[in-house]
Scaffold this motif. Structure first.
Motif, PDB file in Angstrom:
ATOM      1  N   SER A   1       0.867  -1.184   0.000  1.00 43.30           N
ATOM      2  CA  SER A   1       0.000   0.000   0.000  1.00 43.30           C
ATOM      3  C   SER A   1       0.901   1.231   0.000  1.00 43.30           C
ATOM      4  O   SER A   1       1.484   1.581   1.032  1.00 43.30           O
ATOM      5  CB  SER A   1      -0.906   0.013   1.236  1.00 43.30           C
ATOM      6  N   HIS A   2       1.035   1.826  -1.154  1.00 39.27           N
ATOM      7  CA  HIS A   2       1.920   2.983  -1.281  1.00 39.27           C
ATOM      8  C   HIS A   2       1.172   4.214  -1.771  1.00 39.27           C
ATOM      9  O   HIS A   2       1.778   5.146  -2.283  1.00 39.27           O
ATOM     10  CB  HIS A   2       3.054   2.662  -2.258  1.00 39.27           C
ATOM     11  N   SER A   3      -0.145   4.221  -1.612  1.00 37.38           N
ATOM     12  CA  SER A   3      -0.912   5.376  -2.048  1.00 37.38           C
ATOM     13  C   SER A   3      -0.740   6.525  -1.063  1.00 37.38           C
ATOM     14  O   SER A   3      -0.370   6.339   0.103  1.00 37.38           O
ATOM     15  CB  SER A   3      -2.403   5.013  -2.172  1.00 37.38           C
ATOM     16  N   VAL A   4      -1.030   7.730  -1.569  1.00 42.94           N
ATOM     17  CA  VAL A   4      -0.911   8.919  -0.730  1.00 42.94           C
ATOM     18  C   VAL A   4      -1.914   8.870   0.427  1.00 42.94           C
ATOM     19  O   VAL A   4      -1.634   9.305   1.547  1.00 42.94           O
ATOM     20  CB  VAL A   4      -1.130  10.185  -1.579  1.00 42.94           C
ATOM     21  N   ILE A   5      -3.097   8.317   0.177  1.00 48.46           N
ATOM     22  CA  ILE A   5      -4.126   8.237   1.226  1.00 48.46           C
ATOM     23  C   ILE A   5      -3.622   7.406   2.401  1.00 48.46           C
ATOM     24  O   ILE A   5      -3.778   7.787   3.575  1.00 48.46           O
ATOM     25  CB  ILE A   5      -5.424   7.635   0.663  1.00 48.46           C
ATOM     26  N   TRP A   6      -3.000   6.278   2.113  1.00 50.36           N
ATOM     27  CA  TRP A   6      -2.478   5.439   3.195  1.00 50.36           C
ATOM     28  C   TRP A   6      -1.343   6.139   3.936  1.00 50.36           C
ATOM     29  O   TRP A   6      -1.234   6.042   5.165  1.00 50.36           O
ATOM     30  CB  TRP A   6      -1.982   4.103   2.632  1.00 50.36           C
TER      31      TRP A   6
END
Length: 525
Positions: free
Chosen positions: A246-251
């Protein structure tokens, strides 16, 4: 950017910006000039940092001209320190600086080539004008320093700061443009300039304001150290805290938010704990909240006292007029052959009533505090000499024990002497006429307080009065005594001490007599 440039410029930028922001947030006496000076120094160093970053050279070319505002801020600071208004001089200095700034932002090539290498068309003419202006600035600041009252440390610091700032600013840039040197040489000169500006900011504050500035600077250093450690640990741990794949900005926002949530309260706890150990009166939130509550209570109390003061003035005015008439009639009686003893008795009662009115006015309408540094030991001896003069025939023995070194105190000197006079005079009256009667006065200097102890071996304070001793109109001396009391002396003394943030207490010695202890803080709250 080279490691040497980073080591030289980053601390310089941080110190300049921190000093300016601390002065802006906590300073009250420094004026706008010193704040502008610190902030302009920080902005100037920002341009130097950008200049040492290859990919930011185009931005740096447009930021560097802002250093021309330093001349105006130094003059502004000098005027603030000298306490004068110089609108024309400041207008010329700021106007010239803003003109060069606009020229550099819009057409930097008129000043220098790419990366501030090589002179532009206007570089040499502007350099000559700037050098002449800098010399005039230093001369004007030196003139203000020569006219300033002693001590002249603040204006002298600004003169030296302006000289080092000029050399580290425009001088170093001139060397770079002419390929005679690099901006790394600016760091030590500008660091001295920032240090001198910081000194001028601190010396411009007094009392509690100076404590706030010093504590604010220390807290900034502690907070920066804790933040640097915490951010480094957080940076290293962040890759392991995010969910797998999980490398999204949200995470990342989710993880950073909940990881950082407890860090701010933890930092506050650590900073406040350090502040309590370092400072006698820290500016932590709990202490400030307590001081605000105390101030509100004192404000309500002051409002009630103001009403009492107005009533006191009216009563004193109405009583003084009849007393004047009585004194005049006593003089007529004396001329008409009245008994001298009778006339003396009338005058004694008139004088007693006048003394009561004077004490009533001092209690009901206290004057503002005039706080300044003075030698507490010298003031103590002067007050005791006044007490001795009140017993012209047979003054009781008064032993004084004071430290050899002068005890400097920041307080209202006249209030200090009033308190000492009231306590020593009461003690002298208590032992007057007694065999072996003696008064002992001691001055003790401790790191945080100055303590005055007045002790006598007289009859002591009646137990029936002990709980009400510092209330107005409470006295153990009757009307027929040789030294009748108004019941306001101790109340006035307690009021003076309270307004300074100190304490006045009565202690009952085991071997009899009375003992009063006054504790003066180093500065009033």
């Amino acid at each position: 950017m080279s490691p040497f440039a980073a080591i030289a410029l980053y601390p310089l930028w941080a110190v300049a910006l921190a000093v300016g922001l601390v002065a802006l947030r906590l300073g009250r006496s420094e004026g706008r000039g010193l704040v502008a000076l610190c902030l302009s120094l920080a902005f100037w160093v920002t341009g130097l940092i950008l200049l040492k970053t290859p990919q930011m050279e185009m931005v740096a070319e447009r930021v560097l001209p802002f250093g021309m505002l330093l001349a105006g801020t130094y003059l502004h600071a000098g005027a603030d320190v000298a306490g004068i208004r110089a609108p024309r001089i400041l207008a010329v200095a700021y106007g010239y600086g803003i003109a060069v700034v606009l020229l550099g932002v819009l057409w930097p090539r008129l000043l220098y080539g790419p990366g501030a290498h090589g002179p532009g068309v206007l570089f040499l003419p502007l350099a000559a004008v700037s050098a002449a202006g800098a010399t005039a600035n230093i001369a004007w600041l030196a003139h203000l320093a020569a006219k300033a009252p002693a001590p002249r440390t603040r204006p002298i610091a600004l003169v030296l700061g302006c000289a080092t700032g000029t050399l580290g600013g425009g001088g170093v840039i001139g060397l770079r443009v002419l390929s005679l040197g690099d901006v790394d040489a600016a760091a030590p000169l500008l660091l001295v300039s920032v240090a001198l500006a910081a000194y001028a900011v601190l010396r411009g504050e007094h009392g509690r304001a100076r404590e706030l500035v010093v504590q604010g600077a220390v807290y900034a250093v502690v907070t920066a150290a804790l933040s640097a450690l915490g951010l480094t640990v957080f940076y290293l741990a962040l890759p392991h805290l995010a969910p797998e794949r999980s490398h999204s900005v949200i995470w990342l926002i989710f993880v950073v938010f909940f990881a950082a949530l407890p860090l701010e309260p933890l930092r506050n706890l650590i900073v406040e704990a350090i502040g309590r150990r370092l400072f006698r009166r820290p500016i932590n939130i709990p202490e400030l909240a307590e001081q605000v509550e105390t101030s509100e209570t004192r404000a309500e109390h002051a409002e009630r006292l103001a009403e009492i003061g107005r009533l006191t003035s009216a009563v004193a005015h109405e009583i003084r007029n009849p007393l004047g008439v009585i004194a005049a009639q006593a003089k007529l009686l004396e001329r008409g052959g009245a008994s001298p003893a009778l006339v003396a008795s009338v005058r004694a009662q008139v004088d007693r009533a006048k003394r009561f009115l004077d004490d009533l006015l001092r209690y009901g309408k206290p004057r503002p505090l005039e706080v300044r540094d003075f030698d507490a030991r010298a003031a103590l001896h002067l007050a005791i000499s006044h007490v001795r003069q009140a017993f012209p025939e047979a003054p009781p023995p008064i032993d004084v024990h004071a430290a050899d070194a002068a005890a400097s105190l920041e307080a209202d000197r006249h209030a200090f002497m009033d308190v000492v006079t009231a306590l020593v005079q009461n003690a002298a009256i208590a032992v007057s006429g007694r065999d072996g009667g003696k008064v002992t006065v001691s001055l003790e200097r401790e790191p945080d307080v100055v303590r005055i102890v007045v002790r006598d071996n007289g009859p002591g304070v009646p137990q029936s009065l002990e709980e009400r001793l510092f209330q107005p109109f409470v006295t153990g001396r009757g009307r027929d005594e040789r030294h009748p009391g108004t019941g306001l002396g101790l109340a006035i003394a307690a009021r003076w001490v309270e307004r300074h943030g100190g304490t006045l207490v009565h202690q009952r010695p085991a071997d009899g007599g009375a003992c009063f202890v006054v504790t003066w803080p180093p500065s009033p709250r």
